[in-house]
Design a protein around this motif. Structure first.
Motif, PDB file in Angstrom:
ATOM      1  N   LYS A 239       0.814  -1.211   0.000  1.00  0.00           N
ATOM      2  CA  LYS A 239       0.000   0.000   0.000  1.00  0.00           C
ATOM      3  C   LYS A 239       0.854   1.271   0.000  1.00  0.00           C
ATOM      4  O   LYS A 239       0.318   2.381  -0.084  1.00  0.00           O
ATOM      5  N   SER A 240       2.179   1.107   0.163  1.00  0.00           N
ATOM      6  CA  SER A 240       3.113   2.235   0.250  1.00  0.00           C
ATOM      7  C   SER A 240       2.697   3.215   1.339  1.00  0.00           C
ATOM      8  O   SER A 240       2.672   4.438   1.150  1.00  0.00           O
ATOM      9  N   LYS A 241       2.336   2.652   2.495  1.00  0.00           N
ATOM     10  CA  LYS A 241       1.900   3.458   3.634  1.00  0.00           C
ATOM     11  C   LYS A 241       2.749   3.161   4.854  1.00  0.00           C
ATOM     12  O   LYS A 241       3.118   2.011   5.088  1.00  0.00           O
ATOM     13  N   GLU A 242       3.027   4.195   5.623  1.00  0.00           N
ATOM     14  CA  GLU A 242       3.714   4.005   6.903  1.00  0.00           C
ATOM     15  C   GLU A 242       2.675   3.876   8.013  1.00  0.00           C
ATOM     16  O   GLU A 242       1.516   4.242   7.845  1.00  0.00           O
ATOM     17  N   PHE A 243       3.097   3.360   9.156  1.00  0.00           N
ATOM     18  CA  PHE A 243       2.199   3.289  10.306  1.00  0.00           C
ATOM     19  C   PHE A 243       1.904   4.705  10.810  1.00  0.00           C
ATOM     20  O   PHE A 243       2.785   5.569  10.821  1.00  0.00           O
ATOM     21  N   LYS A 244       0.662   4.922  11.241  1.00  0.00           N
ATOM     22  CA  LYS A 244       0.342   6.229  11.827  1.00  0.00           C
ATOM     23  C   LYS A 244       0.789   6.305  13.283  1.00  0.00           C
ATOM     24  O   LYS A 244       0.809   7.385  13.868  1.00  0.00           O
ATOM     25  N   LEU A 245       1.160   5.154  13.857  1.00  0.00           N
ATOM     26  CA  LEU A 245       1.697   5.110  15.217  1.00  0.00           C
ATOM     27  C   LEU A 245       3.217   5.011  15.145  1.00  0.00           C
ATOM     28  O   LEU A 245       3.753   4.216  14.372  1.00  0.00           O
ATOM     29  N   GLU A 246       3.918   5.778  15.958  1.00  0.00           N
ATOM     30  CA  GLU A 246       5.377   5.749  15.927  1.00  0.00           C
ATOM     31  C   GLU A 246       5.936   4.781  16.962  1.00  0.00           C
ATOM     32  O   GLU A 246       5.345   4.557  18.012  1.00  0.00           O
ATOM     33  N   LYS A 247       7.109   4.215  16.644  1.00  0.00           N
ATOM     34  CA  LYS A 247       7.821   3.261  17.510  1.00  0.00           C
ATOM     35  C   LYS A 247       6.867   2.194  18.051  1.00  0.00           C
ATOM     36  O   LYS A 247       6.547   2.141  19.235  1.00  0.00           O
ATOM     37  N   THR A 248       6.385   1.342  17.141  1.00  0.00           N
ATOM     38  CA  THR A 248       5.373   0.335  17.465  1.00  0.00           C
ATOM     39  C   THR A 248       5.969  -1.066  17.384  1.00  0.00           C
ATOM     40  O   THR A 248       6.673  -1.396  16.417  1.00  0.00           O
ATOM     41  N   LEU A 249       5.667  -1.882  18.377  1.00  0.00           N
ATOM     42  CA  LEU A 249       6.060  -3.297  18.388  1.00  0.00           C
ATOM     43  C   LEU A 249       4.845  -4.140  18.020  1.00  0.00           C
ATOM     44  O   LEU A 249       3.739  -3.891  18.514  1.00  0.00           O
TER      45      LEU A 249
ATOM     46  N   GLU B  27       9.179  -1.742  26.499  1.00  0.00           N
ATOM     47  CA  GLU B  27       9.197  -0.578  27.379  1.00  0.00           C
ATOM     48  C   GLU B  27      10.621  -0.178  27.724  1.00  0.00           C
ATOM     49  O   GLU B  27      10.956   1.006  27.758  1.00  0.00           O
ATOM     50  N   LYS B  28      11.462  -1.172  27.948  1.00  0.00           N
ATOM     51  CA  LYS B  28      12.863  -0.911  28.282  1.00  0.00           C
ATOM     52  C   LYS B  28      13.593  -0.218  27.135  1.00  0.00           C
ATOM     53  O   LYS B  28      14.474   0.614  27.365  1.00  0.00           O
ATOM     54  N   LEU B  29      13.216  -0.554  25.895  1.00  0.00           N
ATOM     55  CA  LEU B  29      13.895   0.007  24.723  1.00  0.00           C
ATOM     56  C   LEU B  29      13.232   1.280  24.213  1.00  0.00           C
ATOM     57  O   LEU B  29      13.605   1.786  23.148  1.00  0.00           O
ATOM     58  N   GLY B  30      12.237   1.796  24.930  1.00  0.00           N
ATOM     59  CA  GLY B  30      11.664   3.086  24.580  1.00  0.00           C
ATOM     60  C   GLY B  30      10.553   3.064  23.560  1.00  0.00           C
ATOM     61  O   GLY B  30      10.262   4.099  22.933  1.00  0.00           O
ATOM     62  N   PHE B  31       9.891   1.934  23.341  1.00  0.00           N
ATOM     63  CA  PHE B  31       8.767   1.881  22.408  1.00  0.00           C
ATOM     64  C   PHE B  31       7.544   2.574  23.031  1.00  0.00           C
ATOM     65  O   PHE B  31       7.355   2.562  24.253  1.00  0.00           O
ATOM     66  N   LYS B  32       6.700   3.130  22.167  1.00  0.00           N
ATOM     67  CA  LYS B  32       5.529   3.875  22.644  1.00  0.00           C
ATOM     68  C   LYS B  32       4.229   3.101  22.472  1.00  0.00           C
ATOM     69  O   LYS B  32       3.248   3.375  23.175  1.00  0.00           O
ATOM     70  N   ASN B  33       4.201   2.163  21.522  1.00  0.00           N
ATOM     71  CA  ASN B  33       2.972   1.397  21.251  1.00  0.00           C
ATOM     72  C   ASN B  33       3.312  -0.081  21.071  1.00  0.00           C
ATOM     73  O   ASN B  33       4.374  -0.423  20.528  1.00  0.00           O
TER      74      ASN B  33
END
Length: 455
Positions: A382-392, A417-423
């Motif tokens: 789809k050539s789309k990026e995630f709308k959520l940043e730093k997501t696991l 969480e330890k590595l700084g992910f937000k979602n």
């Protein structure tokens, strides 16, 4: 009069035949039969049986001391991890890997550490001279007074050296170069490997000395020699990685003293193999988050949570048979995910080439990477990026398009969480089991929910 007969033995599976065959009826390999001489003298068999009876007798299980807690600390935590907590006394360990991957380097470091802590260690090399090993030892800082090096391929001579030195640990590099005079075939043949391995196993178990055997691999990456070798030993370790890359992965294929799902991660440097205590940071070191076709997933390797990046590239093609290339992901699993996306989300892949790569050279087993793989493919097509940043992303994809729960989700969330992910995107049924976290946790029940919540 000695009864000496000639037999033909398959060098792949040890199948025996009275005559030469072009194709092995057991393993279907071509041109693998070699002629070998068998000596079936009754006198020799009687001597062997009498020798075994003198050195062994049945014991009551209550009188046998368990050796589970008698482990040597190798001085390398990553190696201790894959061995199940250390080197068990009287254990026979087989280590294999591509040429130049670092097997001899790791074993020389291990030999030095054990000799400094527990006493005498014997390193037997059938491929290098003592001077060559010394050169490597100087580079690695190996200089223990209790480490003995010998370049020898005759197993009878090696047995004498073991009796003279009485070491606490023995390394043989490699089993394919060792031979016995009583066997007429060449070193590395099925008969030599089987007989030498049997003799080493008797010394190992009888003297309660741990042994490390180095084994060669074939062009296909499989263990060279008969399969009986793998069944005979207690532990099978395999070194993975590219010689041109810095990182090496030591994986347990078989372990009678621990789990077979552990891995050890090393970094090859001038001073030898260095341990990597936090693999997730290494695998994500150069990751550019929120790129199309790039997804960070969480997997469990034994007791260790690891976060890695999956990259997918989907491009249109006019070829009648689109290309499907997967590195680090099971090819059949990729085909399954593509079929589910086409059926449930109506996303066509029949006219597109698909390339998938796991960054860092890690090979992923299991189903925890399914959802991440599916999202990477959708992002690229789809050539789309995630709308959520730093997501696991973690989760298994079922054939009906549902997102199924996986094990150890809470540990993966803590690692993120330890590595700084937000979602963190996890299966809906895993959401209740995860305790409160600073990270935004998103539950997904089906692939159809992914479009609205992620893109």
């Amino acid at each position: 009069m000695a009864k000496i007969k000639s037999v033909y033995i398959c060098q792949q599976c040890a199948y025996e035949s009275a005559k030469w065959l072009g194709k092995c009826p057991s393993c279907s390999s071509w041109n693998t039969f070699n002629e070998e001489i068998k000596d079936s003298t009754k006198e020799n068999l009687t001597l062997k049986v009498n020798s075994i009876l003198q050195n062994n007798s049945p014991k009551n299980i209550r009188d046998i001391k368990s050796g589970e807690n008698e482990r040597y600390d190798t001085g390398i935590n990553e190696l201790n991890r894959v061995l199940g907590g250390g080197l068990v006394k009287g254990s026979l360990t087989l280590i294999s890997g591509d040429p130049g991957i670092g097997k001899s380097t790791l074993l020389l470091q291990t030999a030095n550490n054990i000799s400094l802590k527990y006493g005498k260690v014997l390193y037997v090399s059938g491929e290098e001279s003592e001077q060559q090993i010394k050169i490597r030892g100087d580079r690695l800082g190996v200089n223990s007074k209790d480490l003995f090096i010998v370049s020898e391929t005759n197993l009878d001579a090696i047995s004498i050296y073991i009796e003279q030195i009485n070491p606490n640990f023995v390394i043989i590099d490699s089993i394919q170069t060792i031979f016995k005079d009583s066997i007429s075939s060449a070193p590395g043949s099925v008969s030599q490997v089987k007989e030498c391995s049997n003799t080493i196993m008797r010394i190992c178990k009888g003297s309660n000395i741990p042994f490390f055997l180095v084994a060669h691999v074939t062009k296909q990456g499989e263990l060279a020699g008969p399969r009986v070798l793998e069944h005979m030993v207690d532990t099978v370790l395999y070194f993975e990685g590219e010689r041109t890359e810095e990182y090496r992965i030591l994986r347990t294929m078989k372990n009678r003293f621990g789990t077979t799902s552990e891995i050890g991660v090393f970094e090859m440097q001038q001073e030898g193999l260095l341990e990597v205590f936090d693999p997730s940071k290494i695998f994500l070191e150069d990751t550019s988050y929120n790129q199309e076709g790039s997804v960070v997933i969480g997997i469990m390797e034994g007791t260790r949570p690891i976060l890695v990046e999956i990259q997918a590239l989907v491009s249109e093609t006019n070829a009648p048979m689109p290309r499907r290339t997967a590195v680090g992901i099971d090819h059949q699993r990729l085909s399954l995910i593509l079929a589910v996306l086409e059926k449930k989300l109506k996303v066509p892949f029949y006219n597109k080439d698909v390339y998938v790569n796991v960054v860092g050279g890690l090979s992923i087993d299991g189903t925890a990477a399914d959802l991440g793989l599916a999202l990477a493919l959708l992002s690229s097509v789809k050539s789309k990026e995630f709308k959520l940043e730093k997501t696991l992303i973690v989760g298994e994809v079922g054939l009906t398009g549902e997102i199924r729960p996986i094990a150890a989700t809470e540990r993966l969330v803590k690692e993120a969480e330890k590595l700084g992910f937000k979602n963190v995107v996890i299966p809906e049924r895993n959401k209740d089991k995860v305790k409160k976290s600073k990270i935004n946790i998103i539950g997904i029940g089906s692939l159809k929910e992914v479009i609205s919540k992620i893109f």
